[in-house]
Design a protein around this motif. Structure first.
Motif, PDB file in Angstrom:
ATOM      1  N   CYS A  14       5.609  -1.208  12.777  1.00 24.38           N
ATOM      2  CA  CYS A  14       6.598  -1.433  11.736  1.00 24.38           C
ATOM      3  C   CYS A  14       6.444  -0.424  10.603  1.00 24.38           C
ATOM      4  CB  CYS A  14       6.420  -2.862  11.214  1.00 24.38           C
ATOM      5  SG  CYS A  14       7.651  -3.384  10.038  1.00 24.38           S
ATOM      6  N   GLU A  17      11.004  -1.917   7.509  1.00 25.83           N
ATOM      7  CA  GLU A  17      11.966  -2.670   8.314  1.00 25.83           C
ATOM      8  C   GLU A  17      12.330  -3.989   7.621  1.00 25.83           C
ATOM      9  OE1 GLU A  17      13.646  -1.823  10.767  1.00 25.83           O
ATOM     10  OE2 GLU A  17      12.616  -0.101  11.693  1.00 25.83           O
ATOM     11  N   HIS A  20      15.193  -6.081   9.033  1.00 22.65           N
ATOM     12  CA  HIS A  20      15.099  -6.738  10.339  1.00 22.65           C
ATOM     13  C   HIS A  20      13.896  -7.658  10.518  1.00 22.65           C
ATOM     14  CE1 HIS A  20      17.303  -2.882  11.019  1.00 22.65           C
ATOM     15  NE2 HIS A  20      18.095  -3.664  11.703  1.00 22.65           N
ATOM     16  N   ILE A  21      12.790  -7.399   9.818  1.00 20.89           N
ATOM     17  CA  ILE A  21      11.526  -8.026  10.187  1.00 20.89           C
ATOM     18  C   ILE A  21      11.521  -9.541  10.007  1.00 20.89           C
ATOM     19  CG2 ILE A  21      10.436  -7.710   7.914  1.00 20.89           C
ATOM     20  CD1 ILE A  21       8.769  -7.288  11.404  1.00 20.89           C
ATOM     21  N   ASP A  43       1.744  -2.467  10.304  1.00 23.90           N
ATOM     22  CA  ASP A  43       2.609  -1.763   9.354  1.00 23.90           C
ATOM     23  C   ASP A  43       2.021  -0.418   8.947  1.00 23.90           C
ATOM     24  OD1 ASP A  43       4.997  -2.170   7.359  1.00 23.90           O
ATOM     25  OD2 ASP A  43       3.335  -1.346   6.194  1.00 23.90           O
ATOM     26  N   SER A  46       4.793   0.393   4.624  1.00 22.22           N
ATOM     27  CA  SER A  46       6.150   0.107   4.153  1.00 22.22           C
ATOM     28  C   SER A  46       6.199  -0.017   2.632  1.00 22.22           C
ATOM     29  CB  SER A  46       6.662  -1.197   4.786  1.00 22.22           C
ATOM     30  OG  SER A  46       6.813  -1.054   6.179  1.00 22.22           O
ATOM     31  N   THR A  50       9.031  -4.948   3.112  1.00 18.33           N
ATOM     32  CA  THR A  50       8.621  -5.472   4.417  1.00 18.33           C
ATOM     33  C   THR A  50       7.356  -6.312   4.312  1.00 18.33           C
ATOM     34  OG1 THR A  50       9.639  -3.647   5.649  1.00 18.33           O
ATOM     35  CG2 THR A  50       7.847  -4.834   6.732  1.00 18.33           C
ATOM     36  N   ALA A  97      10.669  -3.193  15.993  1.00 22.77           N
ATOM     37  CA  ALA A  97      11.280  -3.902  14.867  1.00 22.77           C
ATOM     38  C   ALA A  97      12.763  -3.617  14.760  1.00 22.77           C
ATOM     39  CB  ALA A  97      10.567  -3.515  13.567  1.00 22.77           C
ATOM     40  N   HIS A  98      13.173  -2.433  15.216  1.00 22.93           N
ATOM     41  CA  HIS A  98      14.576  -2.033  15.090  1.00 22.93           C
ATOM     42  C   HIS A  98      15.321  -2.312  16.394  1.00 22.93           C
ATOM     43  CE1 HIS A  98      17.362  -0.053  12.394  1.00 22.93           C
ATOM     44  NE2 HIS A  98      17.821   0.692  13.384  1.00 22.93           N
TER      45      HIS A  98
END
Length: 329
Positions: A14, A17, A20-21, A43, A46, A50, A97-98
């Motif tokens: 990640c 994101e 979306h997360i 991660d 981020s 996020t 994640a995407h």
């Protein structure tokens, strides 16, 4: 008190994101409970909120664990998760994640691994978009013009394959071949699949589930994404001395064709290959838009051109040892 080993690890590499997360974790938590799995969000630093979203979800579900991935790239994220929490677990499930997934995605993957005895289960990756540029990119990525007919870009009935979009892997097989090569920021999946096959492990493409990928929303982002893909493929070729497939060799000509066109001032014929490529791509987009009665995908040909050019530039730069590696935008 230490937690008992999980039966499976659901790993989400990640980076920024926040969009979306939260929804993704909400969707995965019931599956983690059913399967006795941990959800590891690795991660890469981020800065968009996020981390706060993951922290809120952790308060309600102890199965969610946040890892700091100092290397930032996806290959390092998966390796980190397996090294820290892989002991005692049987399966690794990789989630992007995407992307979009059916609610029973993880269940189906494990069922197929058990039914086939596969060491890795890969899935078809269908592309979908919402804005004009994203829809055009999706149409290009779902087409033979854009991806050369790669098997994992189309639905499968279930078959043994050499490569596909990574979904599930037996942790014992993953560890036996050394995990992902962290010198790869792109194409790490194909590189690992090569080592898996060389070691005698088998890869099954699911016929029971698939995922949806949401492409870049700008042509600039699409270009740098495929620049990275091209570099990754060239690194794979150089590392394992493998010959690219025909569908990969065709776009290799794009960068040389563009360079050749620079000499059209000497003779117009130097521009002919470039003009033919442009005409084919733009014509494809137009025909697709008319046949599907969808004006939003008329730019699919432009997206395909951006993908071809980025991939070709990246491949040649890596092959010739030129330029610095740049992360996709």
């Amino acid at each position: 008190m230490t937690q008992a080993p999980a039966a499976s690890l659901i790993v989400i590499p990640c980076l920024n994101e926040a969009t979306h997360i939260g929804a993704l974790l909400d969707q995965l938590c019931p599956a983690a409970e059913r399967l006795g799995a941990r959800i590891l969000v690795a991660d890469g630093g981020s800065t968009d909120g996020t981390l706060a979203i993951v922290g809120e979800r952790q308060k309600n579900d102890p199965r969610i664990i946040l890892l700091h991935n100092e290397r930032r790239i996806q290959s390092a994220a998966i390796n980190l998760a397996v090294s820290k929490f892989g002991e005692g677990a049987q399966y690794l499930i990789r989630i992007d994640a995407h992307g979009g997934y059916p609610d029973d995605y993880c269940d189906r993957l494990i069922e197929e691994a058990q039914a086939t005895g596969a060491d890795s289960v890969v899935v078809s990756m269908l592309t979908s978009g919402s804005g004009t540029v994203q829809k055009a990119a999706a149409a290009a990525q779902n087409s033979k013009l854009g991806t050369g007919g790669s098997k994992h870009r189309h639905l499968s009935a279930g078959e043994w394959v050499d490569h596909g979009h990574h979904a599930l892997m037996r942790i014992s097989a993953f560890q036996a071949v050394g995990g992902y090569d962290e010198t790869f920021s792109h194409n790490e999946d194909a590189e690992l699949d090569y080592r898996l096959r060389q070691a005698g492990y088998r890869i099954w493409m699911s016929g029971r589930t698939q995922m949806v990928y949401y492409p870049r929303t700008s042509l600039r982002g699409l270009y740098f994404q495929y620049l990275g893909y091209g570099r990754g493929r060239a690194k794979n070729v150089l590392k394992h001395r493998v010959i690219p497939k025909v569908r990969q060799m065709v776009p290799l000509a794009v960068f040389p064709v563009v360079l050749l066109a620079a000499f059209s001032f000497v003779h117009w014929i130097a521009a002919l290959p470039l003009l033919l490529w442009v005409a084919v791509c733009l014509g494809y987009g137009l025909v697709t838009a008319i046949s599907q009665r969808n004006a939003d995908i008329a730019l699919a040909g432009v997206s395909a051109m951006v993908m071809h050019f980025g991939w070709s530039v990246g491949f040649w730069l890596q092959l010739l040892g030129l330029g610095a590696w740049r992360r996709a935008a």
